[in-house]
Design an enzyme around this catalytic site. Structure first.
Site, mmCIF file in Angstrom:
data_model
loop_
_atom_site.group_PDB
_atom_site.id
_atom_site.type_symbol
_atom_site.label_atom_id
_atom_site.label_comp_id
_atom_site.label_asym_id
_atom_site.label_seq_id
_atom_site.Cartn_x
_atom_site.Cartn_y
_atom_site.Cartn_z
ATOM 1 N N SER A 180 42.458 46.085 38.917
ATOM 2 C CA SER A 180 42.920 45.747 37.893
ATOM 3 C C SER A 180 44.533 45.219 37.958
ATOM 4 C CB SER A 180 43.160 46.873 36.933
ATOM 5 O OG SER A 180 43.937 48.043 37.273
ATOM 6 N N GLU A 233 36.777 55.892 43.412
ATOM 7 C CA GLU A 233 36.467 57.337 43.311
ATOM 8 C C GLU A 233 35.168 57.550 42.321
ATOM 9 O OE1 GLU A 233 38.973 55.798 42.326
ATOM 10 O OE2 GLU A 233 40.092 56.957 40.927
ATOM 11 N N PHE A 257 35.593 49.967 41.211
ATOM 12 C CA PHE A 257 34.231 50.646 41.213
ATOM 13 C C PHE A 257 33.132 49.551 40.742
ATOM 14 C CE2 PHE A 257 35.451 49.715 36.488
ATOM 15 C CZ PHE A 257 34.117 49.128 36.102
ATOM 16 N N LYS A 273 39.507 52.446 51.272
ATOM 17 C CA LYS A 273 39.562 53.542 50.180
ATOM 18 C C LYS A 273 38.806 53.096 49.179
ATOM 19 C CE LYS A 273 41.146 54.717 46.759
ATOM 20 N NZ LYS A 273 40.324 55.092 45.342
ATOM 21 N N GLU A 326 41.624 42.528 28.868
ATOM 22 C CA GLU A 326 40.206 42.309 29.862
ATOM 23 C C GLU A 326 39.561 43.710 29.482
ATOM 24 O OE1 GLU A 326 40.560 43.642 33.763
ATOM 25 O OE2 GLU A 326 39.089 42.028 34.398
ATOM 26 N N CYS A 334 34.458 41.010 37.466
ATOM 27 C CA CYS A 334 35.710 40.231 37.355
ATOM 28 C C CYS A 334 35.786 38.672 37.046
ATOM 29 C CB CYS A 334 36.498 40.373 38.639
ATOM 30 S SG CYS A 334 35.589 39.795 40.206
HETATM 31 P P1 NAD Z 1 41.524 49.989 39.152
HETATM 32 O O1 NAD Z 1 42.731 49.108 39.134
HETATM 33 O O2 NAD Z 1 41.625 51.002 38.333
HETATM 34 O O3 NAD Z 1 41.108 50.775 40.481
HETATM 35 C C1 NAD Z 1 41.125 49.806 41.751
HETATM 36 C C2 NAD Z 1 41.410 50.800 42.876
HETATM 37 O O4 NAD Z 1 42.826 51.464 42.698
HETATM 38 C C3 NAD Z 1 40.625 52.118 43.098
HETATM 39 O O5 NAD Z 1 40.141 52.237 44.463
HETATM 40 C C4 NAD Z 1 41.380 53.226 42.460
HETATM 41 O O6 NAD Z 1 41.292 54.586 42.984
HETATM 42 C C5 NAD Z 1 42.855 52.744 42.956
HETATM 43 N N1 NAD Z 1 43.949 53.235 41.789
HETATM 44 C C6 NAD Z 1 43.500 53.320 40.428
HETATM 45 N N2 NAD Z 1 44.779 53.537 39.842
HETATM 46 C C7 NAD Z 1 45.566 53.648 40.627
HETATM 47 C C8 NAD Z 1 47.209 53.995 40.686
HETATM 48 N N3 NAD Z 1 47.565 54.346 39.700
HETATM 49 N N4 NAD Z 1 47.908 54.012 41.729
HETATM 50 C C9 NAD Z 1 47.194 53.667 43.008
HETATM 51 N N5 NAD Z 1 45.635 53.230 43.091
HETATM 52 C C10 NAD Z 1 45.053 53.479 42.267
HETATM 53 O O7 NAD Z 1 40.392 48.944 38.713
HETATM 54 P P2 NAD Z 1 38.885 49.390 38.846
HETATM 55 O O8 NAD Z 1 38.619 49.909 37.248
HETATM 56 O O9 NAD Z 1 38.233 50.261 39.634
HETATM 57 O O10 NAD Z 1 38.120 48.059 38.651
HETATM 58 C C11 NAD Z 1 37.944 47.128 37.724
HETATM 59 C C12 NAD Z 1 39.176 46.179 37.860
HETATM 60 O O11 NAD Z 1 39.047 45.459 38.954
HETATM 61 C C13 NAD Z 1 39.108 44.950 36.561
HETATM 62 O O12 NAD Z 1 40.160 44.794 36.104
HETATM 63 C C14 NAD Z 1 38.512 43.844 37.324
HETATM 64 O O13 NAD Z 1 38.835 42.576 36.917
HETATM 65 C C15 NAD Z 1 39.094 44.010 38.720
HETATM 66 N N6 NAD Z 1 38.396 43.296 39.744
HETATM 67 C C16 NAD Z 1 38.938 42.099 40.239
HETATM 68 C C17 NAD Z 1 38.173 41.441 41.292
HETATM 69 C C18 NAD Z 1 38.738 40.226 41.811
HETATM 70 O O14 NAD Z 1 38.213 39.708 42.702
HETATM 71 N N7 NAD Z 1 39.847 39.578 41.158
HETATM 72 C C19 NAD Z 1 37.016 41.911 41.567
HETATM 73 C C20 NAD Z 1 36.420 43.231 41.083
HETATM 74 C C21 NAD Z 1 37.102 43.698 39.990
#
Ligand code: NAD
Length: 503
Positions: free
Chosen positions: A234, A184, A157, A181, A388, A289
């Site tokens: 994450s 959401e 997000f 994808k 985090e 991140c």
């Molecule tokens: P998230 O892991 O909750 O979601 C990421 C994606 O995975 C979304 O598209 C979501 O719909 C999907 N998703 C969520 N739960 C899922 C599940 N159980 N099974 C399959 N797919 C699932 O992350 P977020 O809250 O959207 O974003 C924040 C996180 O992203 C933080 O941990 C941040 O550090 C990380 N991030 C990392 C980087 C990097 O480059 N390393 C960059 C940006 C964000």
């Protein structure tokens, strides 16, 4: 408190084969304006069948797309660059409306994404292979890079435009077709992106968007028609995506979460370090991140540094991201805001000191705001250090020596970004040599590499072999083929059952 619902909800669907498509699953989710707490949209959640349709469209488009000449593809990337640049503010406004980040920051996000598009305008050069003449008599060997097929990107997000650009731009420039994808929570930027790509002349089916949740992600991970998956999000989900995707035979790069340390040595410029800590700790409400989450104050640096950070905090203007005077916006959802605020309870319970409590300085109203918050005397066992937080709660850990600071950083399970503040070039050089982190800043707090380097952390911040965008992005989205060739020459032709030799 339940969120108010506006009368006219924006309905956000998928983008398949060059047009918007409403999902058939009957499932959907709310999209909020985090600054007001109002629901402003409703996004479709894809079913497995919706994903099948997107894969079929991407698969059908692939054979013709990979035949496009490199110069034609480069031309198209230039047109995309131009259009996205022209619509930079439109994209940024969508980000502010659904993510909450302030508009200037959203403009910066789109700009950093555009730089990746600019990089892949040079795709003819980036895809150059190697050639060795006369490896044996009359025999040449050369390597070529070819696209993988249908690639998918699953994004978080916090960067709804830039992170998708890290993926789709190199993927399609390399000749793949793509399914995005997005998160959401803030899905609208993905549809504007699709419209811009179509307007630029990207053939239908080359770029597709599937909205949704775990159902869509699992369908992508298991689909036999998908060759590669890029993921950013994450750590637990990154690990899951990597394990499930590779088990299903796909190439996967899965970037995870972070806990970025900023080490400040006693010889550092304290004002510069304090400015950096505030900018990198609270920019985008800490939802980056690469945000600084822990300031590691070494020895005598601690008291003046905490004092200098504290002094700056009341000046940070928190408010609606559309207001040009706001410097920090709300968090993405009420649930996330409350989770972040909970560290202001658990921190003191576990022995930390609250220097600034953002609950007392949050703007009024129903928005998902939390003011800038600072915890001092945090230790590695506390939740505020281990988790985090991903919000505007910055921790200060005090350590006596440089060696202790280095050990702390290297023992942390994450390894995304780190910064060192010092005036000593020798120590800085030693630090970059010793530290187990993928992206290092020397007196630079958010060392996101430029588009012609690659982005990626170490340890639990990345699963897979390749970093994202830059040269490693081109590697990820292509596979090499080595061709050994000889042309008919009766003078050298004979039967030889031995293993081919070059001498
Ligand atoms: P998230 O892991 O909750 O979601 C990421 C994606 O995975 C979304 O598209 C979501 O719909 C999907 N998703 C969520 N739960 C899922 C599940 N159980 N099974 C399959 N797919 C699932 O992350 P977020 O809250 O959207 O974003 C924040 C996180 O992203 C933080 O941990 C941040 O550090 C990380 N991030 C990392 C980087 C990097 O480059 N390393 C960059 C940006 C964000």
């Amino acid at each position: 408190m339940s969120a108010a619902v506006t009368t006219e909800l924006k309905l956000i669907g998928h983008w398949i084969g060059g047009e918007t498509v409403r999902g058939g699953s009957g499932r959907s989710g709310p999209v909020y304006n985090p600054a007001t707490g109002e629901q402003t949209g409703e996004v479709d959640f894809a079913s497995t069948e919706d994903v099948d349709r997107a894969v079929a469209a991407a698969k059908a488009a692939f054979p013709a797309w990979r035949r496009w000449s490199l110069s034609k593809r480069a031309d198209l990337m230039f047109r995309i660059y131009q259009l996205v640049e022209e619509h930079r503010e439109d994209l940024a406004r969508l980000l502010t409306a659904e993510h909450g980040k302030v508009l200037s920051d959203a403009m910066g996000e789109v700009q950093r994404g555009i730089e990746v598009i600019e990089y892949v305008c040079g795709i003819p050069t980036l895809l150059k292979g190697g050639f060795s003449e006369q490896v044996s008599t009359g025999i040449d060997v050369y390597s070529i890079r070819q696209p993988l097929g249908v690639c998918a990107g699953i994004t978080p997000f916090n960067f709804p435009a830039m992170v998708p650009m890290w993926m789709w731009a190199p993927a399609i420039a390399c000749g793949n077709t793509f399914i995005l994808k997005p998160s959401e929570k803030d899905p609208s930027a993905s549809i504007l992106t699709a419209e811009l790509l179509k307007e630029a002349g990207v053939p239908d089916g080359v770029f597709n968007v599937i909205q949704g949740d775990k159902v869509a992600v699992d369908a992508l991970l298991e689909h036999p028609g998908i060759a590669a998956i890029s993921f950013v999000g994450s750590t637990p989900i990154a690990r899951y995506v990597y394990e499930t995707g590779t088990k299903n035979g796909k190439r996967v790069q899965a970037l995870g979460g972070a806990k970025n340390h900023m080490v400040v040595l006693p010889d550092a410029d304290i004002d510069m370090a304090a400015d950096a800590a505030v900018s990198a700790g609270y920019g985008s409400a800490g939802e980056r991140c690469m945000a600084v989450s822990v300031v590691v104050a070494v020895g005598d640096a601690a008291d003046p540094l905490v004092g200098a950070i504290r002094e700056r905090l009341p000046k940070v203007k928190v408010g609606d991201g559309m207001d040009p005077s706001s410097e920090m916006g709300p968090l993405v959802t009420r649930e996330h805001r409350d989770k972040v605020a909970s560290y202001l309870d658990s921190g003191p319970e576990q022995g930390a000191t609250i220097v600034a409590d953002g609950r007392e300085t949050s703007p009024d109203g129903n928005g998902f705001f939390l003011g800038v918050s600072l915890l001092d005397n945090v230790t590695p066992e506390m939740d505020a250090y281990r988790d985090e937080i991903f919000g505007p709660v910055l921790s200060v850990v005090r350590v006596p020596t440089y060696d202790e600071a280095l050990r702390l950083v290297n023992e942390n399970p994450y390894g995304n970004g780190v910064a060192l503040f010092t005036r000593d070039g020798g120590v800085a050089r030693q630090f970059q040599f010793d530290v187990n982190v993928g992206m290092v800043g020397i007196n630079v707090p958010i060392p996101v590499p430029v588009a012609y380097y690659s982005f990626g952390g170490w340890k639990s911040s990345l699963f897979g072999d390749r970093h994202i965008y830059g040269p490693e992005g081109i590697d990820f989205y292509t596979r090499t083929k080595a061709v050994t060739s000889r042309w008919p020459d009766p003078a050298t032709s004979k039967v030889d059952l031995g293993f081919p030799q070059t001498r």
